[in-house]
Write a protein that holds these residues in place. Structure first.
Motif, short mmCIF file in Angstrom:
data_model
loop_
_atom_site.label_atom_id
_atom_site.label_comp_id
_atom_site.label_asym_id
_atom_site.label_seq_id
_atom_site.Cartn_x
_atom_site.Cartn_y
_atom_site.Cartn_z
N VAL A 187 -9.04 4.40 0.76
CA VAL A 187 -8.59 3.09 0.27
C VAL A 187 -9.79 2.21 -0.08
CG1 VAL A 187 -7.41 0.96 0.95
CG2 VAL A 187 -6.35 3.19 1.40
N GLU A 220 0.85 -1.19 0.00
CA GLU A 220 0.00 0.00 0.00
C GLU A 220 0.88 1.24 0.00
OE1 GLU A 220 -2.71 2.42 -0.34
OE2 GLU A 220 -3.56 0.43 0.10
N ARG A 223 -11.25 3.44 -3.32
CA ARG A 223 -10.36 3.02 -4.42
C ARG A 223 -10.60 1.57 -4.78
NH1 ARG A 223 -4.50 2.33 -2.49
NH2 ARG A 223 -5.44 0.37 -1.84
N GLU A 224 -10.69 0.72 -3.76
CA GLU A 224 -10.88 -0.71 -4.02
C GLU A 224 -12.28 -1.00 -4.59
OE1 GLU A 224 -8.29 -2.99 -3.89
OE2 GLU A 224 -7.33 -1.02 -3.78
#
Length: 195
Positions: A75, A30, A78-79
């Protein structure tokens, strides 16, 4: 100094690429490890300005737990975008839509020159997430998503819009994944010949 890759042809795809070795299992890394990383990515990607970045850094310093929650939200968004675009996951699309409803609730649609844009009502810790989510939804509505491609390296997983004339781009970066994979194929051929 540029810290993040900007090779995808859309800044929101560049956000998807803030994971190194996405398909690499334990090698996956990450790049957005702190809220300040998110702020830096937003500045590099022209999503927030210098004054907003300074205010966000100050807010993060005063609320570290809140800043970490916001990093996690970015995050997760984004995923969700990755799963929507590359896995056609309807649950991820629904998650992204819910995030979008929250993001537009924090902004007004205003005229800016000859176009309309979302303008956030205030600079708060949610600002990067809200702008990112609006950008991710705009990405899903592009007319050229037939050019969306994922690096053919077995572990890389970076994504990009293939704007090559023949639409035959195989690697996120020819000097990185491309060279590594060509070298791997060459050595495999040499080894097969020597048997």
């Amino acid at each position: 100094m540029v810290r993040f890759g900007h090779i995808a042809g859309d800044r929101m795809l560049d956000l998807v690429n803030t994971v190194s070795w996405r398909l690499g299992g334990p090698e996956r890394a990450e790049k957005l490890t702190t809220f300040l990383d998110v702020v830096d990515w937003c500045v590099e990607s022209d999503l927030i300005g210098a004054d907003e970045a300074a205010a966000l850094r100050d807010l993060a310093g005063r609320d570290e737990a809140g800043a970490e929650r916001e990093r996690q939200q970015v995050v997760e968004a984004r995923e969700a975008a990755y799963a929507t675009l590359f896995e056609a996951d309807p649950e991820a699309a629904a998650d992204l839509a819910a995030r979008y409803r929250a993001a537009i609730a924090a902004a007004d649609l205003v005229r800016a020159g000859d176009r309309w844009e979302w303008r956030d009502r205030e600079v708060d810790i949610r600002l990067p997430r809200n702008r990112i989510v609006r950008g991710l939804v705009a990405l899903t509505q592009r007319d050229d998503l037939d050019r969306l491609h994922q690096c053919e390296d077995a572990k890389c997983g970076w994504v990009y819009l293939d704007t090559s004339p023949r639409r035959n781009r195989r690697w996120c970066n020819t000097k990185d994944c491309g060279d590594r994979n060509r070298a791997r194929a060459y050595y495999a051929r040499q080894k097969a010949r020597s048997r």
